[in-house]
Every structure is written in C-alpha cells, then in structure tokens.
Design a protein around this motif. Structure first.
Motif: not given
Length: 204
Positions: A31-36, A38-45, A47-53, A74-75
């Motif tokens: 989830a966190v790598l996909d968010e990165i 899609t939206n870039g590292y700076e936009s990832v939180t 909280e957002g990963v928690a909501a997604r998962t 994750a990397l």
C-alpha cells in the motif's frame, strides 16, 4: 511482602510487532509503495496508508515510528536482486539476459524512484535505504556476472570499461523516462547492450 505485577504496563515492543502477521505487513508495504508511485513521497501519510488498509494508525506507529522508517522497511521487503541468477556461461549472453531482466522491471522501479524525487535529496535515511535496497543488490549481482566473465578469460581483469557497465545499464534504465518520456524496456536495453555495452567490452 509479595509484589503484584503491574497491570498497566502495556504490551512490549516485541509483543506489539508480533500482532502484525507477515501477510498483513506485506499488505502495508504494498500500500505505501503504491501510494508513493501514485502520489509521490511527500503526499503519503501514515494516516492515509492506515485508511487504505483499514487499520488504526496506531498499529503502524507502534511498528514504525516515522514515515521514512516505514518506507525504508517496505523497500527492503520488496527487493530481490533480479539479476542474481543470471549465469549462462557466456558474458555476452549474460549481459543480454541482464538487459531483458532489467527491461522487464525498469518501468516499475523508475516510477518509484521518480516519485521519491526530492525526498531522496533531503532525507539521508531514505536515500541510504534506496541505495541499499534498490541499487546495491542489482549492482552487486551484475558485478558478479562481470567477475565470472573475467574468470573465464572473456574480458581482461584490467579492462577499463568493466567498472562502468553497471552505470551504463542501470543508469540508462533510470534516466530514459526523463530523456524520452518512455521506459527503458527490454527491447530498448537489448539494442543498447548490443550497440554500446558489448562493443565497449570487446565482445560480440
């Protein structure tokens, strides 16, 4: 006097970690790598990963104290050297197979590195994690391919082009999306190896 154990001590760090199964941890990492990407590292939180998962953010914070630590984990979990098993018995054939292998995943890796972008320049922990997990294993695997070629007598050990081969292949895979707006796919890297890498090493 006997002492009763404290009831409010809470779980230890090891106990907190053990509550996350390996499958659940993999879900967090994907989830966190996909968010990165899609939206870039700076936009990832977190909280957002928690909501997604669909988990509480405290679950993530108990395991990883910061976003950088979470992404680094994750990397590390996401990486396996793709060129580690390349060994055809011929250096030229090995490099052709490296090109095909690198081309198969260059778009995915390049999109991740581009999305990390500015953070790689400003966050030394994140930069070290990327170098350790994304770059170093592939370079080490390719250097092993080159060493075997030297040991077989296909290329002199002091050939001046040897040290530049990892940068030639992996560097091009990273930079082509910026230069041409297209990934360095398997066909492109195959033509590059034939026209530039093999001639530089005196191979055909």
């Amino acid at each position: 006097m006997t002492h009763q154990p404290a009831e409010d001590a809470g779980p230890t760090a090891a106990q907190a970690r053990s509550k996350i199964s390996s499958e659940r941890e993999r879900e967090f990492f994907e989830a966190v790598l996909d968010e990165i990407r899609t939206n870039g590292y700076e936009s990832v939180t977190m909280e957002g990963v928690a909501a997604r998962t669909r988990c509480g953010k405290s679950t993530l914070y108990r395991r990883w104290r910061t976003k950088a630590e979470f992404v680094a984990a994750a990397l590390r979990a996401d990486r396996q050297p793709r060129c580690a098993d390349v060994d055809t018995g011929s250096l030229a054939s090995d490099l052709r197979l490296v090109a095909a292998t690198a081309g198969a995943w260059s778009d995915r890796d390049s999109s991740l590195l581009q999305a990390l972008g500015y953070a790689l320049m400003t966050d030394s922990d994140l930069r070290d994690a990327v170098r350790e997990t994304v770059v170093a294993p592939e370079v080490a695997a390719l250097e092993a391919v080159l060493r075997r070629g030297v040991e077989r007598g296909e290329v002199p050990a002091d050939h001046p082009a040897l040290e530049f081969v990892p940068g030639m292949i992996f560097g091009l895979a990273r930079i082509r999306p910026l230069i041409a707006g297209r990934p360095a796919d398997a066909d492109y890297l195959a033509r590059y190896v034939e026209s530039a890498v093999l001639p530089a090493l005196g191979l055909a």
